[in-house]
Enzyme design. Structure first.
Site, PDB file in Angstrom:
ATOM      1  N   LYS A 196       0.809  -1.266  -0.022  1.00  0.00           N
ATOM      2  CA  LYS A 196      -0.201  -0.050   0.007  1.00  0.00           C
ATOM      3  C   LYS A 196       0.984   1.226  -0.033  1.00  0.00           C
ATOM      4  O   LYS A 196       1.500   1.495   1.004  1.00  0.00           O
ATOM      5  CB  LYS A 196      -1.077  -0.004   1.299  1.00  0.00           C
ATOM      6  CG  LYS A 196      -1.961   1.001   0.815  1.00  0.00           C
ATOM      7  CD  LYS A 196      -2.573   1.836   2.248  1.00  0.00           C
ATOM      8  CE  LYS A 196      -1.840   2.747   2.616  1.00  0.00           C
ATOM      9  NZ  LYS A 196      -1.849   3.997   1.590  1.00  0.00           N
ATOM     10  N   GLU A 272       9.067   0.910  11.199  1.00  0.00           N
ATOM     11  CA  GLU A 272      10.119   1.894  11.037  1.00  0.00           C
ATOM     12  C   GLU A 272       9.428   3.583  11.123  1.00  0.00           C
ATOM     13  O   GLU A 272       8.938   3.771  10.098  1.00  0.00           O
ATOM     14  CB  GLU A 272      10.667   1.872   9.761  1.00  0.00           C
ATOM     15  CG  GLU A 272      11.502   0.716   9.480  1.00  0.00           C
ATOM     16  CD  GLU A 272      12.728   0.713  10.187  1.00  0.00           C
ATOM     17  OE1 GLU A 272      13.153   1.396  10.808  1.00  0.00           O
ATOM     18  OE2 GLU A 272      13.837  -0.386   9.885  1.00  0.00           O
ATOM     19  N   CYS A 307      13.250  10.545   7.535  1.00  0.00           N
ATOM     20  CA  CYS A 307      13.144  10.120   8.811  1.00  0.00           C
ATOM     21  C   CYS A 307      14.530  10.369   9.641  1.00  0.00           C
ATOM     22  O   CYS A 307      14.186  10.697  10.791  1.00  0.00           O
ATOM     23  CB  CYS A 307      12.991   8.692   9.031  1.00  0.00           C
ATOM     24  SG  CYS A 307      14.294   7.662   7.849  1.00  0.00           S
ATOM     25  N   GLU A 409       8.781  15.982  15.746  1.00  0.00           N
ATOM     26  CA  GLU A 409       9.398  15.872  14.183  1.00  0.00           C
ATOM     27  C   GLU A 409       8.497  16.782  13.414  1.00  0.00           C
ATOM     28  O   GLU A 409       7.404  16.632  13.054  1.00  0.00           O
ATOM     29  CB  GLU A 409       9.097  14.386  13.841  1.00  0.00           C
ATOM     30  CG  GLU A 409       9.642  14.005  12.449  1.00  0.00           C
ATOM     31  CD  GLU A 409       9.263  12.755  12.103  1.00  0.00           C
ATOM     32  OE1 GLU A 409       8.027  12.053  12.095  1.00  0.00           O
ATOM     33  OE2 GLU A 409      10.320  12.211  11.512  1.00  0.00           O
TER      34      GLU A 409
HETATM   35  P1  NAD Z   1       2.044   8.280   7.742  1.00  0.00           P
HETATM   36  O1  NAD Z   1       2.167   7.626   8.937  1.00  0.00           O
HETATM   37  O2  NAD Z   1       1.093   9.430   7.551  1.00  0.00           O
HETATM   38  O3  NAD Z   1       1.658   7.538   6.730  1.00  0.00           O
HETATM   39  C1  NAD Z   1       2.297   6.270   6.231  1.00  0.00           C
HETATM   40  C2  NAD Z   1       1.740   5.304   5.504  1.00  0.00           C
HETATM   41  O4  NAD Z   1       0.582   4.767   6.366  1.00  0.00           O
HETATM   42  C3  NAD Z   1       0.810   5.746   4.253  1.00  0.00           C
HETATM   43  O5  NAD Z   1       0.864   5.086   3.274  1.00  0.00           O
HETATM   44  C4  NAD Z   1      -0.580   5.916   4.810  1.00  0.00           C
HETATM   45  O6  NAD Z   1      -1.541   6.022   4.039  1.00  0.00           O
HETATM   46  C5  NAD Z   1      -0.576   5.051   5.919  1.00  0.00           C
HETATM   47  N1  NAD Z   1      -1.522   5.314   6.950  1.00  0.00           N
HETATM   48  C6  NAD Z   1      -1.932   6.257   7.579  1.00  0.00           C
HETATM   49  N2  NAD Z   1      -2.976   6.202   8.424  1.00  0.00           N
HETATM   50  C7  NAD Z   1      -3.151   4.630   8.496  1.00  0.00           C
HETATM   51  C8  NAD Z   1      -4.024   3.926   9.242  1.00  0.00           C
HETATM   52  N3  NAD Z   1      -4.600   4.645  10.082  1.00  0.00           N
HETATM   53  N4  NAD Z   1      -3.880   2.498   9.040  1.00  0.00           N
HETATM   54  C9  NAD Z   1      -3.037   2.065   8.086  1.00  0.00           C
HETATM   55  N5  NAD Z   1      -2.436   2.837   7.328  1.00  0.00           N
HETATM   56  C10 NAD Z   1      -2.312   4.123   7.482  1.00  0.00           C
HETATM   57  O7  NAD Z   1       3.582   8.903   7.351  1.00  0.00           O
HETATM   58  P2  NAD Z   1       4.006   9.735   5.984  1.00  0.00           P
HETATM   59  O8  NAD Z   1       3.448  11.238   6.342  1.00  0.00           O
HETATM   60  O9  NAD Z   1       3.566   9.142   4.820  1.00  0.00           O
HETATM   61  O10 NAD Z   1       5.641   9.577   6.041  1.00  0.00           O
HETATM   62  C11 NAD Z   1       6.218  10.597   7.168  1.00  0.00           C
HETATM   63  C12 NAD Z   1       6.520   9.758   8.308  1.00  0.00           C
HETATM   64  O11 NAD Z   1       7.398   8.519   8.055  1.00  0.00           O
HETATM   65  C13 NAD Z   1       7.646  10.517   9.174  1.00  0.00           C
HETATM   66  O12 NAD Z   1       7.260  10.470  10.528  1.00  0.00           O
HETATM   67  C14 NAD Z   1       8.882   9.792   8.952  1.00  0.00           C
HETATM   68  O13 NAD Z   1      10.077   9.889   9.987  1.00  0.00           O
HETATM   69  C15 NAD Z   1       8.598   8.348   8.693  1.00  0.00           C
HETATM   70  N6  NAD Z   1       9.648   7.754   8.149  1.00  0.00           N
HETATM   71  C16 NAD Z   1      10.180   6.702   8.778  1.00  0.00           C
HETATM   72  C17 NAD Z   1      11.277   6.017   8.106  1.00  0.00           C
HETATM   73  C18 NAD Z   1      12.073   5.085   8.842  1.00  0.00           C
HETATM   74  O14 NAD Z   1      12.817   4.310   7.980  1.00  0.00           O
HETATM   75  N7  NAD Z   1      12.021   5.112   9.875  1.00  0.00           N
HETATM   76  C19 NAD Z   1      11.873   6.163   6.823  1.00  0.00           C
HETATM   77  C20 NAD Z   1      10.752   7.261   6.070  1.00  0.00           C
HETATM   78  C21 NAD Z   1       9.925   7.785   6.721  1.00  0.00           C
END
Ligand code: NAD
Length: 507
Positions: A196, A272, A307, A409
């Site tokens: 997804k 992650e 991240c 963040e």
């Molecule tokens: P997000 O958590 O908003 O979304 C991530 C994914 O989760 C998307 O595909 C989203 O549609 C899905 N999602 C959202 N709500 C959901 C739910 N209730 N149930 C299931 N899926 C759901 O994050 P984002 O804005 O897409 O990305 C930014 C975040 O990702 C930042 O916090 C960043 O630090 C983190 N990140 C972490 C790493 C790592 O390796 N640790 C790498 C890249 C990004």
């Protein structure tokens, strides 16, 4: 001879071919076919550098999740992939890597158009994504099980087996690279995978599905469900027939996924999540210009939407004033520009929600008493039509751990500078965070490096560099930054279970 690098005009010409009218795939990939969402819903994906609509993409929901999970389960139980010899899985995945290599410009451009990062940076991500697929393909037929040291009357075997159906839920900041980090070990281990992608960046995942099909993965082993988190993401997370959620994204959503697992079938949840990574600069550094360049790059690369962004810069007070001046000079060279221009260091912010969120943090930083040294405003004219979402490098000095910009963040190009007077104070400030993804440490004193490295509570510590990476080194966080590891053979452990087999002599 290396090929001539692409110019802005070359990228623009390629972009003009990537439209739905010219065959850009916008439908979900379920059971080896590209299909509309069951209820026909679509979502709009926008180019944040221009504000223009890129495509209407299928917006999947619970019915699509249910269909994909049942296909994935059937594929897994059928064994065409899950029980195939590792060497044969390797051959298919290497073919996929070749196809990605052949199409890397198109894949990179799709990520840039979808989420705004500079196209050369996206090309770098493709090298990371392709390298990851190759690494896991090459590893999988070199892993042995174990024979336990039991007595002679029995034989204890320890086997590694795939988990079953893995749902990979990924973010938008490195769309295809994060995808590869998840799907490469999951597929290599023999699982069926449902991807997804983020609703903000679904296009490269759908192109990838075409390449997966061409590479010859058996039917139903890989599927892509574009759509929103609260619809299709949640449905996958609550499914009674998904065995593992492999997630990269925010800590808040990571916590929700753990709850969904508890409410459903206790599926494995591998997370992650976010970070607020400290970057510690001690006064004994020899080349402060070089350190300042890296400290600026650590936060402004990818518009700060990283991240492991080095968003908290901790500087020994005796050099702080001079060092911050050097960071400001470096930041000046990292201004945003048109993402299709190969010279741009930063691109556009992913969407208006994120743009507004970053500006709100900047407003709070000023209100809470930090000193704004540069940046802080929405810019406009950097994109090709003056309608893009841009924010320049922003630096606050005099930040404390009581301020929102010092703790939370932001996920944008905003650097918070703290001062410290002693090693103990530096370590205390660094560890005073809910997160524990990355930390940097700059010093020439080997004793200090060894002491501080051990004391930092962080999944990775970068000593005299920021974000050195390789496929062989695991990546992940501690505390609320997550609970598993991407990359290296350690990530294969996330996607397999141990089976202990006792065989007893019968005669
Ligand atoms: P997000 O958590 O908003 O979304 C991530 C994914 O989760 C998307 O595909 C989203 O549609 C899905 N999602 C959202 N709500 C959901 C739910 N209730 N149930 C299931 N899926 C759901 O994050 P984002 O804005 O897409 O990305 C930014 C975040 O990702 C930042 O916090 C960043 O630090 C983190 N990140 C972490 C790493 C790592 O390796 N640790 C790498 C890249 C990004």
């Amino acid at each position: 001879m290396s090929p001539t690098p692409m110019t802005r005009d070359d990228w623009q010409a390629l972009a003009e071919h990537l439209t739905a009218e010219k065959g850009l795939e916008t439908r979900a990939y379920i059971d080896d076919a590209f299909v509309d969402a069951a209820d026909g819903a679509t979502l709009t994906t926008i180019n944040p550098a221009t504000g223009e609509t890129l495509a209407e993409v299928a917006s999947c929901d619970a019915a699509d999740a249910e269909a994909a999970v049942s296909v994935a389960r059937r594929a897994f139980e059928g064994g065409a992939w899950s029980r195939r010899a590792p060497g044969e899985r390797k051959a298919v995945l290497l073919r996929l890597a070749e196809l990605m290599e052949a199409n890397k410009h198109e894949l990179a451009l799709l990520d840039t158009l979808d989420m705004g990062k500079p196209v050369n940076s996206s090309l770098g991500d493709m090298a990371g994504a392709i390298g990851c697929i190759r690494h896991h393909a090459e590893s999988i037929d070199k892993l042995y099980g174990e024979v336990a040291p039991t007595g002679e009357e029995s034989l204890g075997l320890v086997l590694r087996e795939p988990l079953g159906v893995v749902a990979s839920i990924v973010p938008w900041n490195f769309p295809l690279m994060m995808t590869a980090w998840k799907i490469a070990p999951a597929l290599a281990a023999g699982n069926s995978v449902i991807l997804k992608p983020s609703e903000k960046s679904p296009l490269s995942a759908l192109r990838l599905a075409q390449l997966v099909r061409e590479a010859g993965l058996p039917r139903g082993v890989f599927q892509v469900l574009p759509g929103f988190g609260h619809t299709v993401g949640k449905a996958l997370a609550l499914s009674m027939d998904v065995d593992c959620l492999a997630f990269t994204g925010s800590t808040g959503v990571g916590k929700q996924l753990m709850q969904y697992a508890g409410q459903s079938n206790l599926k494995k949840v591998f997370l992650e999540c976010g970070g607020k990574s400290p970057n510690l600069v001690f006064a004994d550094c020899k080349d402060l210009d070089r350190v300042a360049e890296h400290a600026a790059g650590a936060i402004f690369h990818n518009q700060g939407e990283v991240c492991i962004a080095g968003s908290r810069l901790l500087v020994e007070n005796s050099i702080r004033e001079a060092f911050v001046d050097k960071v400001l000079a470096a930041a000046e060279r990292m201004q945003p520009g048109d993402p299709l221009d190969p010279e741009s260091f930063m691109g556009a912010i992913v969407d208006d929600t994120q743009h507004a969120r970053i500006l709100e943090y900047i407003r709070r930083g000023v209100a809470e008493g930090a000193t704004l040294r540069t940046g802080g405003q929405a810019l406009g004219g950097e994109g090709p039509n003056g309608k893009g979402l841009f924010i320049g490098p922003t630096v606050f000095d005099g930040v404390t751990d009581a301020m929102a910009i010092g703790r939370e963040e932001i996920f944008g190009p905003v650097l918070s500078v703290f001062g410290f007077d002693s090693e103990d104070e530096a370590v205390r400030l660094a560890n005073d965070s809910d997160y524990g993804l990355a930390a940097g440490l700059w010093s020439q004193d080997i004793d200090r490096i060894m002491r501080v490295t051990r004391r930092l509570r962080s999944g990775q510590v970068f000593v005299n560099n920021w974000a050195d990476m390789d496929q062989t080194v695991p990546f992940g966080g501690v505390k609320q930054s997550g609970n598993g590891r991407d990359k290296s053979h350690h990530s294969l452990e996330e996607y397999s279970d141990l089976k202990s087999v006792w065989m007893t002599l019968t005669a």
